[in-house]
Design a protein around this motif. Structure first.
Motif, PDB file in Angstrom:
ATOM      1  N   ASN A 148       1.974  -8.525 -12.890  1.00  0.00           N
ATOM      2  CA  ASN A 148       1.314  -8.022 -14.126  1.00  0.00           C
ATOM      3  C   ASN A 148       1.569  -8.290 -15.403  1.00  0.00           C
ATOM      4  O   ASN A 148       2.782  -8.327 -15.181  1.00  0.00           O
ATOM      5  N   GLU A 149      -0.021  -8.118 -16.453  1.00  0.00           N
ATOM      6  CA  GLU A 149       0.835  -8.201 -17.780  1.00  0.00           C
ATOM      7  C   GLU A 149       1.380  -6.758 -18.266  1.00  0.00           C
ATOM      8  O   GLU A 149       1.963  -6.902 -18.569  1.00  0.00           O
ATOM      9  N   LYS A 150       0.854  -5.769 -17.526  1.00  0.00           N
ATOM     10  CA  LYS A 150       2.338  -4.626 -18.030  1.00  0.00           C
ATOM     11  C   LYS A 150       3.208  -4.079 -17.874  1.00  0.00           C
ATOM     12  O   LYS A 150       3.930  -3.102 -17.364  1.00  0.00           O
ATOM     13  N   GLY A 151       3.795  -5.294 -16.983  1.00  0.00           N
ATOM     14  CA  GLY A 151       5.219  -5.155 -16.121  1.00  0.00           C
ATOM     15  C   GLY A 151       5.777  -4.517 -15.044  1.00  0.00           C
ATOM     16  O   GLY A 151       6.162  -3.946 -13.961  1.00  0.00           O
ATOM     17  N   LYS A 152       4.392  -4.201 -14.367  1.00  0.00           N
ATOM     18  CA  LYS A 152       4.381  -3.474 -13.054  1.00  0.00           C
ATOM     19  C   LYS A 152       3.864  -3.980 -11.586  1.00  0.00           C
ATOM     20  O   LYS A 152       3.316  -5.712 -12.421  1.00  0.00           O
ATOM     21  N   ILE A 153       4.417  -4.301 -10.569  1.00  0.00           N
ATOM     22  CA  ILE A 153       4.357  -5.030  -9.218  1.00  0.00           C
ATOM     23  C   ILE A 153       2.987  -5.422  -9.229  1.00  0.00           C
ATOM     24  O   ILE A 153       2.265  -4.498  -8.818  1.00  0.00           O
ATOM     25  N   LYS A 154       2.965  -6.594  -9.161  1.00  0.00           N
ATOM     26  CA  LYS A 154       0.939  -6.953  -9.182  1.00  0.00           C
ATOM     27  C   LYS A 154       0.619  -7.377  -7.340  1.00  0.00           C
ATOM     28  O   LYS A 154      -0.116  -6.297  -6.307  1.00  0.00           O
ATOM     29  N   SER A 155       1.582  -7.830  -6.731  1.00  0.00           N
ATOM     30  CA  SER A 155       1.548  -8.039  -5.298  1.00  0.00           C
ATOM     31  C   SER A 155       3.444  -8.301  -4.903  1.00  0.00           C
ATOM     32  O   SER A 155       4.400  -8.775  -5.603  1.00  0.00           O
ATOM     33  N   ILE A 156       3.703  -8.360  -3.618  1.00  0.00           N
ATOM     34  CA  ILE A 156       4.425  -8.482  -2.938  1.00  0.00           C
ATOM     35  C   ILE A 156       4.323  -8.931  -1.329  1.00  0.00           C
ATOM     36  O   ILE A 156       3.581  -8.503  -0.867  1.00  0.00           O
ATOM     37  N   LYS A 157       4.288 -10.717  -1.891  1.00  0.00           N
ATOM     38  CA  LYS A 157       4.741 -10.798  -0.409  1.00  0.00           C
ATOM     39  C   LYS A 157       5.558 -11.099   0.154  1.00  0.00           C
ATOM     40  O   LYS A 157       6.965 -11.370   0.311  1.00  0.00           O
ATOM     41  N   ARG A 158       5.680 -10.763   1.786  1.00  0.00           N
ATOM     42  CA  ARG A 158       6.488 -10.970   2.641  1.00  0.00           C
ATOM     43  C   ARG A 158       6.700 -11.218   4.049  1.00  0.00           C
ATOM     44  O   ARG A 158       5.691 -11.832   4.004  1.00  0.00           O
ATOM     45  N   TYR A 159       7.741 -12.127   4.215  1.00  0.00           N
ATOM     46  CA  TYR A 159       8.430 -12.567   5.617  1.00  0.00           C
ATOM     47  C   TYR A 159       9.233 -12.326   6.057  1.00  0.00           C
ATOM     48  O   TYR A 159      10.571 -12.233   5.804  1.00  0.00           O
ATOM     49  N   ASN A 160       9.515 -12.459   7.209  1.00  0.00           N
ATOM     50  CA  ASN A 160      10.628 -12.105   7.815  1.00  0.00           C
ATOM     51  C   ASN A 160      10.853 -13.321   8.878  1.00  0.00           C
ATOM     52  O   ASN A 160      10.111 -13.792   9.090  1.00  0.00           O
ATOM     53  N   ILE A 161      12.616 -13.420   8.722  1.00  0.00           N
ATOM     54  CA  ILE A 161      12.408 -14.342   9.414  1.00  0.00           C
ATOM     55  C   ILE A 161      13.920 -14.206  10.838  1.00  0.00           C
ATOM     56  O   ILE A 161      15.262 -13.204   9.396  1.00  0.00           O
ATOM     57  N   SER A 162      13.965 -14.103  12.365  1.00  0.00           N
ATOM     58  CA  SER A 162      14.452 -13.675  12.896  1.00  0.00           C
ATOM     59  C   SER A 162      15.610 -14.126  13.823  1.00  0.00           C
ATOM     60  O   SER A 162      15.308 -15.775  13.815  1.00  0.00           O
TER      61      SER A 162
END
Length: 168
Positions: A148-162
């Motif tokens: 976000n504009e304040k330098g904090k994480i707005k979101s983390i998308k995650r995905y795993n591949i085995s």
């Protein structure tokens, strides 16, 4: 001469600011991933990844992290060798490295352009096709981080591949 000193001081402060911001982001990613996965293996893995990211930041190898851009991370873990194959990048720069419990080595490239494009497009349907059955394949943990504009994480998308088997 005075102008050169002023510019040098300014660049020093900009560099320190970028380094501070990158360190904070690395810690935030670590904390959020530990909370998300909520198990001992993830905690150990994330703390190790964070330690290496901090070393790279201090050596000014990760100061390209920018709040105006997505940050992508692939961490491919090999259970047999206890090595992690990591790529961190945004639209401006990238870094690839192989690490174990004690050290890391920067390398030129680790993952195919095809995989990188699928991640940048966040094309889950095609990423699903990369899941393998190779017993000696890597377990990939993929992250797309938005700030976000304040330098904090707005979101983390995650995905795993085995079982991913296409390491360069």
């Amino acid at each position: 001469m005075k102008t050169i000193k002023i510019i040098s001081v300014f660049l020093f402060f900009v560099s320190c600011s970028a380094q501070k911001q990158a360190l904070k982001i690395s810690v935030d990613i670590c904390k959020q991933n530990i909370e998300f996965y909520n198990n001992k293996k993830a905690k150990v893995s994330e703390k190790r990844a964070n330690k290496i990211r901090k070393e790279l930041i201090k050596k000014e190898k990760l100061t390209f992290i920018s709040l105006e851009d997505f940050l992508y991370i692939i961490e491919g873990y090999d259970f047999e060798t206890d090595k992690t194959y990591t790529k961190i990048w945004n639209s401006k720069e990238k870094i690839n490295f192989i690490s174990d419990k004690k050290s890391y080595k920067i390398v030129t490239n680790l993952y195919s352009d095809d995989l990188i494009n699928l991640i940048e497009d966040w094309n889950i349907k095609e990423l699903d096709k990369k899941k393998g059955t190779a017993l000696d394949g890597l377990d990939l943990y993929i992250y797309k981080v938005l700030f976000n504009e304040k330098g904090k994480i707005k979101s983390i998308k995650r995905y795993n591949i085995s079982g991913y088997g296409e390491i360069k």
